[in-house]
Design a protein around this motif. Sequence first.
Motif, PDB file in Angstrom:
ATOM      1  N   LEU B 342      85.600  26.743  31.272  1.00 32.10           N
ATOM      2  CA  LEU B 342      84.780  25.727  30.603  1.00 32.10           C
ATOM      3  C   LEU B 342      84.277  24.697  31.605  1.00 32.10           C
ATOM      4  N   TYR B 343      85.168  24.255  32.474  1.00 33.20           N
ATOM      5  CA  TYR B 343      84.784  23.291  33.498  1.00 33.20           C
ATOM      6  C   TYR B 343      83.665  23.843  34.372  1.00 33.20           C
ATOM      7  N   LEU B 344      83.848  25.111  34.791  1.00 31.94           N
ATOM      8  CA  LEU B 344      82.848  25.727  35.663  1.00 31.94           C
ATOM      9  C   LEU B 344      81.485  25.777  34.984  1.00 31.94           C
ATOM     10  N   ILE B 345      81.473  26.163  33.715  1.00 31.07           N
ATOM     11  CA  ILE B 345      80.202  26.319  33.019  1.00 31.07           C
ATOM     12  C   ILE B 345      79.521  24.968  32.812  1.00 31.07           C
ATOM     13  N   TYR B 346      80.308  23.982  32.399  1.00 26.37           N
ATOM     14  CA  TYR B 346      79.672  22.718  32.029  1.00 26.37           C
ATOM     15  C   TYR B 346      79.456  21.786  33.232  1.00 26.37           C
ATOM     16  N   TYR B 347      80.494  21.644  34.046  1.00 23.77           N
ATOM     17  CA  TYR B 347      80.356  20.719  35.171  1.00 23.77           C
ATOM     18  C   TYR B 347      79.976  21.423  36.469  1.00 23.77           C
ATOM     19  N   GLY B 348      80.264  22.709  36.560  1.00 22.51           N
ATOM     20  CA  GLY B 348      80.017  23.437  37.807  1.00 22.51           C
ATOM     21  C   GLY B 348      78.595  23.951  37.935  1.00 22.51           C
ATOM     22  N   LEU B 349      78.090  24.551  36.862  1.00 18.62           N
ATOM     23  CA  LEU B 349      76.755  25.157  36.945  1.00 18.62           C
ATOM     24  C   LEU B 349      75.642  24.174  37.323  1.00 18.62           C
ATOM     25  N   PRO B 350      75.684  22.910  36.865  1.00 17.89           N
ATOM     26  CA  PRO B 350      74.615  21.984  37.285  1.00 17.89           C
ATOM     27  C   PRO B 350      74.488  21.875  38.801  1.00 17.89           C
ATOM     28  N   ASN B 351      75.584  22.133  39.538  1.00 16.40           N
ATOM     29  CA  ASN B 351      75.506  22.079  41.000  1.00 16.40           C
ATOM     30  C   ASN B 351      74.545  23.117  41.568  1.00 16.40           C
ATOM     31  N   ILE B 352      74.315  24.206  40.828  1.00 19.31           N
ATOM     32  CA  ILE B 352      73.334  25.176  41.305  1.00 19.31           C
ATOM     33  C   ILE B 352      72.106  25.172  40.393  1.00 19.31           C
ATOM     34  N   GLY B 353      71.889  24.044  39.744  1.00 13.66           N
ATOM     35  CA  GLY B 353      70.634  23.848  39.033  1.00 13.66           C
ATOM     36  C   GLY B 353      70.588  24.407  37.618  1.00 13.66           C
ATOM     37  N   ALA B 361      77.536  25.182  25.989  1.00  5.86           N
ATOM     38  CA  ALA B 361      78.537  25.510  27.005  1.00  5.86           C
ATOM     39  C   ALA B 361      79.866  25.862  26.342  1.00  5.86           C
ATOM     40  N   ALA B 362      80.191  25.144  25.280  1.00  2.00           N
ATOM     41  CA  ALA B 362      81.444  25.413  24.568  1.00  2.00           C
ATOM     42  C   ALA B 362      81.418  26.817  23.969  1.00  2.00           C
ATOM     43  N   VAL B 363      80.329  27.125  23.270  1.00  2.00           N
ATOM     44  CA  VAL B 363      80.214  28.438  22.635  1.00  2.00           C
ATOM     45  C   VAL B 363      80.240  29.541  23.688  1.00  2.00           C
ATOM     46  N   MET B 364      79.488  29.321  24.769  1.00  2.93           N
ATOM     47  CA  MET B 364      79.446  30.312  25.845  1.00  2.93           C
ATOM     48  C   MET B 364      80.819  30.504  26.476  1.00  2.93           C
ATOM     49  N   GLY B 365      81.440  29.371  26.821  1.00  4.91           N
ATOM     50  CA  GLY B 365      82.730  29.430  27.502  1.00  4.91           C
ATOM     51  C   GLY B 365      83.744  30.222  26.696  1.00  4.91           C
ATOM     52  N   LEU B 427      91.521  31.877  18.801  1.00  8.43           N
ATOM     53  CA  LEU B 427      90.276  31.250  19.274  1.00  8.43           C
ATOM     54  C   LEU B 427      90.059  29.914  18.566  1.00  8.43           C
ATOM     55  N   PHE B 428      90.324  29.930  17.270  1.00 11.09           N
ATOM     56  CA  PHE B 428      90.220  28.714  16.469  1.00 11.09           C
ATOM     57  C   PHE B 428      90.977  27.579  17.121  1.00 11.09           C
ATOM     58  N   LYS B 429      92.184  27.898  17.533  1.00  7.49           N
ATOM     59  CA  LYS B 429      93.027  26.849  18.094  1.00  7.49           C
ATOM     60  C   LYS B 429      92.611  26.532  19.531  1.00  7.49           C
ATOM     61  N   ASP B 430      92.196  27.568  20.260  1.00 10.09           N
ATOM     62  CA  ASP B 430      91.726  27.332  21.633  1.00 10.09           C
ATOM     63  C   ASP B 430      90.459  26.495  21.660  1.00 10.09           C
ATOM     64  N   SER B 431      89.724  26.481  20.553  1.00  9.16           N
ATOM     65  CA  SER B 431      88.469  25.724  20.551  1.00  9.16           C
ATOM     66  C   SER B 431      88.735  24.242  20.803  1.00  9.16           C
ATOM     67  N   SER B 432      89.990  23.820  20.637  1.00  9.01           N
ATOM     68  CA  SER B 432      90.283  22.407  20.891  1.00  9.01           C
ATOM     69  C   SER B 432      90.072  22.050  22.360  1.00  9.01           C
ATOM     70  N   LEU B 433      90.081  23.069  23.230  1.00  5.65           N
ATOM     71  CA  LEU B 433      89.888  22.798  24.661  1.00  5.65           C
ATOM     72  C   LEU B 433      88.506  22.231  24.975  1.00  5.65           C
ATOM     73  N   VAL B 434      87.531  22.516  24.121  1.00  7.03           N
ATOM     74  CA  VAL B 434      86.167  22.103  24.468  1.00  7.03           C
ATOM     75  C   VAL B 434      85.996  20.590  24.400  1.00  7.03           C
ATOM     76  N   SER B 435      87.016  19.878  23.912  1.00  2.74           N
ATOM     77  CA  SER B 435      86.892  18.418  23.905  1.00  2.74           C
ATOM     78  C   SER B 435      86.735  17.890  25.332  1.00  2.74           C
ATOM     79  N   ILE B 436      87.200  18.637  26.323  1.00  7.82           N
ATOM     80  CA  ILE B 436      87.065  18.156  27.701  1.00  7.82           C
ATOM     81  C   ILE B 436      85.628  18.219  28.188  1.00  7.82           C
ATOM     82  N   ILE B 437      84.780  18.956  27.485  1.00 10.86           N
ATOM     83  CA  ILE B 437      83.373  18.914  27.880  1.00 10.86           C
ATOM     84  C   ILE B 437      82.555  18.186  26.815  1.00 10.86           C
ATOM     85  N   THR B 438      83.131  17.115  26.308  1.00  9.36           N
ATOM     86  CA  THR B 438      82.471  16.113  25.444  1.00  9.36           C
ATOM     87  C   THR B 438      82.182  16.582  24.017  1.00  9.36           C
ATOM     88  N   VAL B 439      82.562  17.782  23.663  1.00  7.66           N
ATOM     89  CA  VAL B 439      82.311  18.193  22.284  1.00  7.66           C
ATOM     90  C   VAL B 439      83.382  17.579  21.388  1.00  7.66           C
TER      91      VAL B 439
END
Lengths: 270, 488
Positions: B342-353, B361-365, B427-439
């Motif tokens: 999740l970190y890579l997708i949301y915070y990492g990808l902007p580094n390569i544009g 990003a949450a759904v994708m991750g 997955l339902f419960k893992d979805s709580s992880l996306v709070s770290i990318i502002t969701v």
Amino acid sequence: MLNQRVSSAKFIEIKNLSKRFNSNWIIKNLSLTINEGEIVVVQGPSGIGKSTLLRCLTYLTPFEKGYIRVGSLQLEAGMDDRKHHGTILGVRQQLGFVFQSFNLFPHLSVIDNLTIGPIKVLGQTRERARKRAMALLRRIGLKHKADEYPMALSGGQQQRVAIGRALALRPKGILFDEPTSNLDPVMKGEIVDVMEDFAQDGLTMIIVTHEPAVIERMAARIVEFGPHCSIVSERILPKLLFNTPESPKENGILPELDRAAMAQAETAKA
Amino acid sequence: MSRIKLSLITIAGLGLFGLPSHANEAWNRVIQTGELRWGADSAGGAPYVFPDERDPSKMIGFEAELMNAIAAKLDVKAKLVDVAWDQLVPALMRDNFDMAFNGLEITETRLREIAFTDPYYIFSEQITVRKGDGRFHKFKDLRGHRVGTMSASLARLLMEQDGKIEIVDYPGPVEIYKDLEVGRIDAAFIDVPMAVFYAGPNPKLENVSEPVGESVYAAGIRKDSPLLLLKINEAIKELVQSGEIKKIYQKWNLWDKRQEKLKNPEKLESLKHSAPISVWQYFPFLLKGAGVTILISSLSMALAMILGFALCAAKLYGHRPLRFLANAYIELIRGTPLLIQLYLIYYGLPNIGIEINAFAAAVMGIGLNYAAYEAEIYRAGLLAVPKGQDEAARSIGMTGRQSLFHIVLPQAFRTIIPPSTNDFIALFKDSSLVSIITVVELTKMYSQAATASLRFLELGLMTAALYFAMSYPLAVWSRHLERKRQYA
Ligand SMILES: Nc1ncnc2c1ncn2[C@@H]1O[C@H](COP(=O)(O)OP(=O)(O)OP(=O)(O)O)[C@@H](O)[C@H]1O
Ligand SMILES: [Mg+2]
């Protein structure tokens, strides 16, 4: 009573067929010709390659050498399932397959087992496919089971449905791989009845079986395989000769003919 | 404030009369061990307390320095206990440390649970924007824009009270300013110290307008330790009077005129958050979070199923290179944590544009991650269908594809559904992880509500009940489907 009309037109021609699994040659250089309407029983020890031969005939398994001709279509060694699907499909349409373990589709009702082929493969409308399927079910005595699922049927009923499924595509021939060996004696009888009934339509049949009833009531030619599917003996049973007026040997009483004798007869005639 | 003073006088009085102090008094242990344990969150904690870049085992920051100075005055050693910021108060009450000392504001809610020392810093909220963005001059300019902040902060409260600002919650200042740079938000609004430290030196950002609002940081101490409270207050007072505190703040660029008021703590009017009386007032928020959780879970499960099927097909029926790629993907995804992905997708990808909004990003991750697990489930399911089925299908003229879709897959469902549903529940419960990318989904809502109200238990039970209410029907449904698939 079997009333078979055997024409002398070639239907299936197997020529120099060789098939191996890994380095193990199961079939070596087999040649065999079967005429339209002929009933051929194939026998031989377990593991010799009888099932494998049937699979080769509709290209359910590929082979390495030789060719198989079915009507005007020719299956060749090393054909690609996708590239030559037209030819392979044509062969499968002409030759139905009945398996030892029935292999009905358990998630489909009896009627859907019969119609899925015509609908998905031939593109028939649902109505048309159902009409034909109901006619078949009536003939095999299972009209009242049309909406049941296979698990709810007895083994004999399941095998009858499997025969119906194979016939739904209106093939000219049908391949049976030990159709009765998973059944008890009563059910065996049911199946032989149905087979005999359809044989009268002039269907060509290749039957791998050791079932005496089949041989007594309907076999025309018995081919026995030895190692690598070499033909050890070939016999023609009298019933065919009694009941087929078109047969050239109409009046002769020939209890058994081995292959050599037949070949001799052929050369003598020529 | 007056309540604190009152209790101080009482305690001083008790001390004079020689009455035995409370059995749990932290000060007693501090003297015995010579160690003052203080709780703070060093992760993303600059400039308060954070690991030194050159020696990560060493903690620096203005609070770290101030803490050392306080400990020195008391003749003990300061020992940091690292804890997640929103756990500061609960951890303090559990006696994980003696004082919470990490940008804690005095609020009514907290005063119900713990006591506060005199303030040691007066802070405001700072607006930060991209350099040259001329739209923002004062607080009201934030209206109608997406503004990043941190949950349970004064800044958030001010914006909430305004009601016309679109608030985006972040776990820390670094993420806020990164998203501000790339344009995912229009402005940032957080405590001055963080704005000074992070945005100040960043050439792409600028701090605009006068700081807004005013409140104080004070140390939190358990109510059963009035002596420690007294000692800390004495130490802070000395540091303020002697000017030592000024030196520390100047070093960190944090000194301003307002800090002069620290000399008269009793005159400081600290801004107090008003807390709702009933936890049920938070229920609608939790429901809203549950809605987001359902949406994210369903969309990512759909993605996982489609991609999982493709991966499975590639593995079972693909040519060699395709099989290899599918295998590599599955192993790679299963061998790394979802959080990192999740970190890579949301915070990492902007580094390569490549910029993706948080929801996508949450759904994708989650979807990309679960696809790997789904693929293996489908593969096992397909392989469990007897070979004769495919053979029979082909014998009636079906192509490989027709056989797969009409014959093999429908039967494989029976084996696929139970583990696949289990996966969906996970997955339902893992979805709580996306709070770290502002969701802001259910867990994030809970954490916000609980930090604001300190009602961790009641709200936690409500949240757990909501999760259960969502996942239990799934399990029932799966069992039902399984039964239906028994054919007869
Ligand atoms: N997919 C396969 N891979 C490798 N070897 C196979 C495969 N299928 C069959 N064989 C081998 O080929 C040989 C012939 O098998 P086949 O099933 O055709 O024999 P069969 O004559 O039908 O025997 P039975 O009377 O027992 O049914 C056997 O030795 C079998 O082990
Ligand atoms: Mg066999």
